[in-house]
Each structure stands twice: as structure tokens, then as C-alpha cells.
Write a protein that holds these residues in place. Structure first.
Motif, mmCIF file in Angstrom:
data_model
loop_
_atom_site.group_PDB
_atom_site.id
_atom_site.type_symbol
_atom_site.label_atom_id
_atom_site.label_comp_id
_atom_site.label_asym_id
_atom_site.label_seq_id
_atom_site.Cartn_x
_atom_site.Cartn_y
_atom_site.Cartn_z
ATOM 1 N N MET B 95 2.704 -11.359 -2.404
ATOM 2 C CA MET B 95 1.866 -10.193 -2.663
ATOM 3 C C MET B 95 2.310 -9.005 -1.803
ATOM 4 O O MET B 95 2.384 -7.877 -2.275
ATOM 5 C CB MET B 95 0.397 -10.510 -2.395
ATOM 6 C CG MET B 95 -0.489 -9.274 -2.528
ATOM 7 S SD MET B 95 -2.254 -9.656 -2.349
ATOM 8 C CE MET B 95 -2.808 -9.480 -4.038
ATOM 9 N N PHE B 96 2.642 -9.278 -0.548
ATOM 10 C CA PHE B 96 3.106 -8.163 0.288
ATOM 11 C C PHE B 96 4.472 -7.656 -0.156
ATOM 12 O O PHE B 96 4.806 -6.487 0.076
ATOM 13 C CB PHE B 96 3.068 -8.543 1.771
ATOM 14 C CG PHE B 96 1.712 -8.343 2.377
ATOM 15 C CD1 PHE B 96 1.216 -7.061 2.573
ATOM 16 C CD2 PHE B 96 0.901 -9.411 2.718
ATOM 17 C CE1 PHE B 96 -0.050 -6.855 3.096
ATOM 18 C CE2 PHE B 96 -0.374 -9.218 3.242
ATOM 19 C CZ PHE B 96 -0.847 -7.938 3.429
ATOM 20 N N VAL B 99 3.405 -5.245 -2.644
ATOM 21 C CA VAL B 99 2.828 -4.076 -1.973
ATOM 22 C C VAL B 99 3.941 -3.146 -1.491
ATOM 23 O O VAL B 99 3.869 -1.926 -1.652
ATOM 24 C CB VAL B 99 1.947 -4.528 -0.791
ATOM 25 C CG1 VAL B 99 1.557 -3.345 0.088
ATOM 26 C CG2 VAL B 99 0.712 -5.254 -1.301
ATOM 27 N N TYR B 105 1.208 2.280 -0.302
ATOM 28 C CA TYR B 105 0.787 2.108 1.093
ATOM 29 C C TYR B 105 1.415 3.171 1.996
ATOM 30 O O TYR B 105 0.927 3.421 3.094
ATOM 31 C CB TYR B 105 1.156 0.703 1.599
ATOM 32 C CG TYR B 105 2.603 0.558 2.011
ATOM 33 C CD1 TYR B 105 3.580 0.251 1.077
ATOM 34 C CD2 TYR B 105 2.998 0.768 3.328
ATOM 35 C CE1 TYR B 105 4.913 0.140 1.444
ATOM 36 C CE2 TYR B 105 4.325 0.664 3.707
ATOM 37 C CZ TYR B 105 5.275 0.347 2.758
ATOM 38 O OH TYR B 105 6.592 0.257 3.133
ATOM 39 N N SER B 155 2.147 -8.823 6.549
ATOM 40 C CA SER B 155 1.853 -7.395 6.456
ATOM 41 C C SER B 155 2.722 -6.588 7.414
ATOM 42 O O SER B 155 3.163 -5.483 7.091
ATOM 43 C CB SER B 155 0.363 -7.128 6.693
ATOM 44 O OG SER B 155 -0.081 -7.667 7.917
ATOM 45 N N TRP B 438 -6.594 -7.308 -3.583
ATOM 46 C CA TRP B 438 -6.660 -5.893 -3.218
ATOM 47 C C TRP B 438 -8.049 -5.497 -2.731
ATOM 48 O O TRP B 438 -8.193 -4.695 -1.810
ATOM 49 C CB TRP B 438 -6.294 -5.011 -4.422
ATOM 50 C CG TRP B 438 -4.828 -4.867 -4.624
ATOM 51 C CD1 TRP B 438 -4.040 -5.610 -5.469
ATOM 52 C CD2 TRP B 438 -3.943 -3.937 -3.979
ATOM 53 N NE1 TRP B 438 -2.732 -5.182 -5.380
ATOM 54 C CE2 TRP B 438 -2.642 -4.147 -4.483
ATOM 55 C CE3 TRP B 438 -4.132 -2.923 -3.034
ATOM 56 C CZ2 TRP B 438 -1.532 -3.406 -4.062
ATOM 57 C CZ3 TRP B 438 -3.029 -2.177 -2.611
ATOM 58 C CH2 TRP B 438 -1.744 -2.422 -3.126
ATOM 59 N N PRO B 458 -3.831 -6.632 0.734
ATOM 60 C CA PRO B 458 -2.772 -5.630 0.882
ATOM 61 C C PRO B 458 -3.052 -4.539 1.906
ATOM 62 O O PRO B 458 -2.138 -4.095 2.597
ATOM 63 C CB PRO B 458 -2.669 -5.037 -0.531
ATOM 64 C CG PRO B 458 -3.029 -6.171 -1.421
ATOM 65 C CD PRO B 458 -4.126 -6.905 -0.688
#
Lengths: 501, 501
Positions: B95-96, B99, B105, B155, B438, B458
Motif C-alpha cells: 500500500m505504501f 502511496v 502525499y 511509511s 486510507w 497511508p
């Protein structure tokens, strides 16, 4: 009896009483009113808060003559600059009104229930919500734009946080006038009574930060002031976010090519920048890195001439006046530091003269590279790229860093260092002058701030918000922004960012 | 000689040595490598870092059997839950990766030069940039998803920050295996050598936080552990951001209507939730507010039955085992607190039995409402809405708060309190189970965290970024995302948010 809070004229050093300091009981009353106002201020909605911010701007403008005259008496900043500051302040309030209306700051996000690689997922809806009452400590050097009606207040109110401002000792009467304008604006739009409060006096400020109803602190001031407030916060049962803009030396680098091509113009720009506002801007270029050699010599000589011609100007208050004399004197006496130029020092009250020091980059050490409020700068003479980069790497971080270069310069290595040392890197200009704009950053690594946020520009609102998620919530309890048929704001739905049509 | 770091089997309490603790010199070597890696990791770009995160996920899966078996030996969490945690961890890494690729971001923002109400404005371009090397302190209770390869690491790497993980004492061997997978992934995609480091031992952890090359700390653990790290940070010349997920009691409210309509089902859900993972989840519902009266009595009686039938389960480590006995025993002995049910307490190693306590809402006070890791919960009996709201208002804040209600319930007053006491409010469910999504928030006011960010989902990436503005920069020095012809990411241009076509 406790001594009154006074207003002091920097042009004469004479003081008049303004008001008694806020008592402990009054501080509690004020924060209680702020806490009671929180729900109502949020319930006003984004458009209601936009109206509040615009009403505040209009009230400040309506009372502009009185505010500017009072601020000039208390700060000696001069009516023209103060009129400009008032315009900046009202522009800022109106910009935050637009920020509230535009709504992207909420980061509204909806993930509908559904299957995920980890099994069935619930319905999750998230947006940023206000923290609660915010304490705002204004700055000595911007009695409006960074004080009671300034950016911290505007961003907190836009977010939906009631504000309790601590009036700065340098301009309590201005603070009271600004607070009255804000309070009247709140009344006018039907915002709750405790939406904007104010306290006076240093002790009241300390009580304010310790008060359990305060949920965050915005601060623009000195490192030592910030450390004192941080200690109070650390002693709370619940430490709260503390957003401080603290100390900044703002290096400016002139490449050899730039010194050769336009040294005289840079000298004029630099002196104009570091003597602007009597050198009391947090973005003052405190260190100018100038190459050794003829072009650099000429640049420094021209700076020295301009400094010698600079008139003495009153500093903001007795404390800054004393510390300018003390730190400036100490800097000038350090090994390797020489005085290249000195301006006139005549003048009454808190008047101070400009000064230009020089030092070799190899001699730049922590006691030389420290912020000194007032019209002083140090030209740091560097001998080649390695010498320059070595000196820059040892610097504390700043709000801004500047580069004067020519097309022919390879800037990669220089920028690789500078971007770790500042929140804003600017080219062929001067760091003073911080536009209120979406792309602005007024912030940087410690000690320039203690946060990863800007305090100028729309994204400053993020400091006073926290995320809140509703899981499997019935529609009736959701805020409008998180209902399926939401208002026209940017939202992320099932992972995809969508704009309103 | 310093004692080796050991791996302890919670089912037996027996330990085997794993590795020597990291020496001071090795800590410095590791952080130096991380600092040296920072520029290269950023230069990999968003797609390169996405590749790194996906390669890490694949390596963890490839070594999944060994990792799960090792983690089970060290934590007694059980292979099935650990397989699920591994799936969550790899999902989170991927998922990151998305992102990073999606790019919103960065908050990329361009304000072209132009006239403003304050005069001519410069060209300003802003985006978020990585802070630098991040220290990650994993949790005892999630040896993967909240540890070396967990959300903080994912992250931080997505943001472009090298990571130095501190292996948790509860699972050093698992940590080393996970670190190897991450390191091999970094090698595979050509990321710099110091992209992911690891240190072992408590002293090494303290050195890590004090190390001048570390720019932020991610932490999931206890309030006392966080306070110790915070003191180290406060003593640094440059205090750095510290993001801690700390302590959470997670109140769950059952309305009278819900107790009457489905008390038995709620009792089963509640006991399942607070005994899940032997009650060692930070989102465990520690306080269940149950109305007085027959329906509430029946609900509590059913909970007590289920608790009595619950088998003993091994806790994660000796410290938790001891503190569960100590805090659980102290709670049971407090005035007004009664033991409604107790589970089996047989078992070897760190096994512990479940417990259900009850207390009247009027008797709920700070020493009762404290987090106790382990399979224990307190049913708080309230007598009407005022009694309930009064008790909730006095609670510390939590990661989550839950409501079980019926359509007929007016929830306004209840939610007005709960939303100030939690980062997630959920309906007709149980707080354990935090989807990586999210719209997730895993965070909340002190003491649940010390930050205004989530550590799951995220937006956790925001913790490891700071804004940087380029002013009047020549195009050649701008990152691709800030050039006029930028990549296909959301950007705000001249105040207007735009999506890629």
C-alpha cells in the motif's frame, strides 16, 4: 498590588500603564469560555467560520487608523510598514476563509465497507477535526501579522479552534485593540462568546499553557522563551502539541561568479535586507557567505560603506536593545571576527546602529553563528567550494537559505546541503519578505522551529487539527463532509482522490 | 562481557541467546550508513522506493515460514494469527508503494510569480521532503506489522527516510529475520547500503535516539518507555519529532436499548475482543459501560460465564506477565471494584487467565481507569445518561471508542464527548481490528498518542516529511514534481488543486 502591564515607546523608552495583568481566576474564566465555545465554533461550519474571518478582517480595517497609530507608538515600526502589515493580516484572515470554504484541508476520506486482502473491511470515514482551544503567543516584531490577529489565530479559527491570545509585552495596547476587533467580529456573526480571548502578563501566559483546557500552543519568539513554555507543557499531565518558530540565522551564499557579475547589487540587497525593520525579522540574512578574492572584497567593502551610512533605528523593546548591545559586542570581540562597518549609533530610546562583521569560514563556530536580533550581519569569507560546504554543514538549520549564483554555477552539492538546513531555499533574492501563499514554507528543522509544519500559508491549519475516523457510523451522526452526498469539496473515496464537479 | 540479547519462549519461560547487543561504535556505524543513504534513497524516486517496498513484501513472503515459526517461538501468538499478521505487513508495504506512486502525499504546490495584494510575489514551489534517518521502535505485540517491517518502517521508506530499527526484546530473532529480508530487498533494487539498519539491546536503543544523525523516532509501546525516550530527546541539542503510540483504554458504551435488544451477542463480542491476543492489543476494550438494571445485569453475567470458560493463554514476555498480575491484582482490590468472573489460570511459562471486573460509574477514578495489558476488562455500570457522560468526560483519551446503540437512541450528547476522547469512534462493533486503509485513524489525544497523526494507513507518511519551498528557483534545480511539466500526480497550481488527467 501587581504592577500594571505597560506600553513602552521605543523612541523614548517611556512607559504608560495599559491594564492590570490577568489574574489566575481570569485566565481560568477565559479558557473555560474557550472550551465552552469549541462545539459552537465547530457547529458554525466552514462557511460560518469563513464569515467570522472576513468579519474580523473588516473590523481590523475599520479600526485601522487607531490600530496602526497605537502599534507605531508601541513598536516604532513606522506607519507605512504597519499599514502593510495590517494589509497582510487582513489578507491572511481572508485567505483562511477561502481555505475553510475550499475544504481540502479536512482530508475527507471515505472507504466503503468491502472485501480486503485481510478479510471484510468496515465502512471507514475520516476527516481532520479541531483540537480544541489554542493558546497563541504573538511575536514582538509583528504586532499584527504574527500576533493576536495573525496567522496562528487565523489558522486556528479556520480549523474551528477557539483562541486565547497572550498579549506580547511589546505591544499590549495594540493586542487589546486587535482582540476587540476579533471579539466584535465573533459577536457580529453569532460565534460563541469564548471564541477569542486574551490574557496579559507573563504569569498569565504561563498559567495559560498549563491550563488543562488548552489543547495546543502556537508561538513565535525566542528559543529561551520556547524552552520555558516547553517545560510547562512537559509538566502537564497531558503534554500538548507546541508549535514554535524559534531561532534562525538564514545563510545567504554568493558564488564567485555572482560576486564577480553583480557584487555591488548584491551588497545593496543584502544590507537592505538585514537592516530592514532594524534587523528584527526572523528571516534576516544573518550570515552572508562571500568568496575570498577581489570580487568578494569589493562586495564586502560596498556593504561596509552602506552600513556606515545607515541611520540608527529604534529597536522594539528594552530587552532586544540590551541583548543587541550584548550579543553584538560579544560577536565583535570573538577571535577571528572583525568589524568591517558600523552605522550611526546616535538616537534616543532604544535606537541602535547597524554593524557588519567579517570572519573566515574556517573560523565559523557555534558562538559566531548565532542569531542576533538587530541590524547586524556577518560576512563569512570562504575559499573554494569545500571550505564553503564544510562551513554550511556545521550550521544550525534556518527558516530560509539563499543562493546568489550564475547560470554557469553547478549548484548540486551546495543545494544538497542547503536543503537540509532550511525550510525555504531561494535564488537571487533575499530571505526577508515571506509571502502568504499556498506554496510558502515558514518553518524548518530545529532550531528554526520545533515542528514539521509551516506557520505561514494555508497548510499552517494542519497544526490545529487531528484525524478522527467514524467506523460503521449511521449516516445521521456523520458530519456533512463525510456523508455519501457530501458538499463540494475534494474527497478521497475508496482510495481515489476526487474533486468537486 | 555484556550479556547476549536473548529470545524467550513465552510457553516455557526459557531463553536462548540470539546475538550480542549492538555496541556504541556499531550504533554509530549504522546511523552513519543511514545518513549516507538518505540522498540516494530519495534519488531512487517514488517509483524506485515503490519497487523497494514491493521487493520487501516479496522477500518477507518468500521467508514467511521461517519468520512465522520464529515469531511464534518468541511470542506464542500462534501460527495462524502470525500468518495473518504477515499478510497485513506485506499488504501495508505494498500500500505504501502505491502511496509513493500516487504522489498526493507530496502536497506538490506551485504558485507562479505574479501580483498579490501585498505587491509582486515570487515564484514559490513547495512539496514535502523526507526528514532523514528515522529510528523505529517496534511493539511487543505485533512482531511484524508494528515492528521491524511494520507501518513505521513502510511509511518512512516510502517517504524516502532510511530506517534504523531497534529490535524489540520480545522478538529479537524475528526482528533479525525481518531486517534481513528488508536489507536483501534494498540490495535487490539497488537502494543504498544503509537504507535499513537494526540495533539490538536497550542501551543501543537509547544511543540510537540520542544519535545526531537520527531525525525522527517512531514508537509503539508503553507510556513509561515513551517518557524515557522523550527525556533522551529533550536532552539532544536538537530535539526531534517523536511519534509515540502509548496507552489506551478504549471505552465501549452499551446503551440501555442495545443491552435490552442484544445483550448476549454484545457480551460474546466483548469477551472475544478483550481476550483476543490474550488482551494484548492496544485497541482492547478495557472499559465496557453497561447500564444498571436487568438487561445490563444479564449482559455482565453472560460475560462472566464466558470469562470463566476462557482458557489461560501465554502472555508475550515476563514483564507483561508480571505487570498483568500486579496491575490486575491491584485493580481487583480497589474499593468498589468487584471480580465478576475469572478464567482458568493454569499453564506454564507466562500463561495468564482472563478476568472481568465490575465497578459503578460513580466509582470510576484514575486508578481504576488505567490500561492493563492482558485479558482483563472492567464493566462499568452506569445509571442513566448523566452518570454515563460524567464518567466518560473524566476518562483519558484513547485510540478508539465504541458505541452499541439502537436506532431509537439519541447519540448527540454521547458522541460529543466520545469524539474528544478518541481517534476512532466505531458503532456496533469492537475496537480490536484496525484495517490498513486510507480512512483509518490509529491515534488520538494524549495519552493514546503524543501526536496529531495516525500510525496506521497511508497518511502515517506525513510524520516523516517536512515542507520545503523553492523560491525563484531555476527549473534545473527543481525536483521533477515541481517542474511546470510535472509527473502525473495531484498538484495545487496557483491555488487550485488539480488531478492528473
Amino acid at each position: 498590588m501587581t504592577a500594571a502591564v505597560v506600553s513602552t515607546d521605543p523612541r523614548t523608552g517611556e512607559s504608560v500603564p495599559v491594564a492590570p495583568p490577568t489574574t489566575d481566576a481570569e485566565v481560568e474564566q477565559t479558557t473555560r469560555a474557550a472550551a465552552d465555545a469549541a462545539a459552537g465554533l465547530e457547529a458554525l461550519g466552514r462557511s460560518g467560520r469563513a464569515e467570522l474571518l472576513r468579519a474580523a478582517a473588516a473590523r481590523l480595517e475599520a479600526n485601522g487608523s487607531e490600530i496602526v497609530a497605537t502599534a507605531d507608538l508601541e513598536t516604532a515600526i513606522g506607519p507605512d510598514r504597519l499599514k502593510g502589515e495590517l494589509a497582510r493580516t487582513t489578507y491572511q484572515l481572508r485567505m483562511f476563509a477561502e481555505v475553510a470554504e475550499e475544504g481540502s484541508y479536512l482530508e475527507a476520506t471515505i472507504d466503503h465497507a468491502g472485501d480486503t486482502p485481510m478479510g471484510p473491511g468496515p465502512d471507514l470515514r475520516r476527516m481532520l477535526v479541531p483540537l480544541g482551544p489554542v493558546a497563541v503567543f504573538g511575536a514582538s516584531n509583528f504586532p499584527l501579522a504574527f500576533s493576536v490577529p495573525g496567522g496562528d489565530t487565523a489558522s486556528a479559527l479556520a480549523a474551528g479552534c477557539p483562541v486565547v491570545a497572550k498579549a506580547h509585552e511589546s505591544h499590549p495596547a495594540t493586542s487589546l485593540l486587535a482582540h476587540r476587533a476579533l471579539r466584535e467580529a465573533a459577536e457580529q456573526v453569532g460565534a460563541p462568546e469564548g471564541t477569542v480571548g486574551i490574557v496579559l502578563g507573563r504569569e498569565a501566559g504561563a498559567r495559560l499553557v498549563a491550563d488543562p483546557r488548552i489543547t495546543a500552543v502556537g508561538f513565535t519568539g525566542s528559543l529561551s522563551g520556547a524552552r520555558a513554555l516547553q517545560r510547562i507543557i512537559d509538566d502537564r499531565p497531558d503534554p500538548i502539541p507546541f508549535y514554535g518558530e524559534l531561532s534562525s540565522i538564514n545563510p545567504l551564499v554568493v558564488t564567485e561568479a555572482a560576486a564577480a557579475a553583480r557584487g555591488a547589487a548584491i551588497a545593496e540587497g543584502l544590507v537592505g535586507s538585514f537592516t530592514m525593520a532594524a534587523g528584527q525579522l526572523c528571516t534576516k540574512p544573518g550570515l552572508a557567505f562571500v568568496p575570498v578574492g577581489a570580487a568578494g572584497d569589493a562586495l564586502v567593502a560596498r556593504m561596509a560603506e552602506l552600513v556606515a551610512d545607515a541611520p540608527a533605528k529604534p529597536l522594539l523593546n528594552a530587552r532586544i536593545h540590551e541583548s543587541y548591545a550584548e550579543i553584538g559586542g560579544r560577536l565583535a570581540g570573538l577571535d577571528g571576527v572583525e568589524v568591517a562597518g558600523r552605522g550611526a549609533t546616535d538616537g534616543t530610546g532604544f535606537a541602535a546602529g547597524a554593524a557588519l562583521l567579517t570572519v573566515a569560514a574556517a573560523d565559523l563556530r557555534p558562538e559566531v553563528a548565532q542569531e542576533c536580533f538587530g541590524p547586524i550581519a556577518i560576512a563569512v569569507r570562504y575559499d573554494g567550494t569545500d571550505d564553503l560546504l564544510h562551513a554550511l554543514r556545521a550550521l544550525p538549520s534556518s527558516l530560509a537559505a539563499a543562493v546568489h549564483a550564475e547560470e554557469s554555477d553547478d549548484l548540486d552539492a551546495l543545494l544538497a546541503v542547503l536543503r537540509t538546513r532550511a525550510g525555504r531555499v531561494l535564488f537571487d533574492g533575499y530571505p526577508t519578505g515571506v509571502l502568504v501563499a499556498w506554496a510558502q514554507t515558514h518553518g524548518g528543522p530545529w532550531p528554526s522551529t520545533n515542528t514539521v509544519h509551516t506557520s505561514v500559508g494555508p497548510t499552517a491549519i494542519r497544526r490545529f487539527l487531528r484525524p478522527l475516523t467514524w467506523q460503521n457510523a449511521p449516516e445521521r451522526v456523520l458530519p456533512p463532509e463525510l456523508r455519501d452526498a457530501g458538499p463540494a469539496i475534494p474527497r478521497r473515496i475508496d482510495g481515489v482522490l476526487r474533486l468537486p464537479r
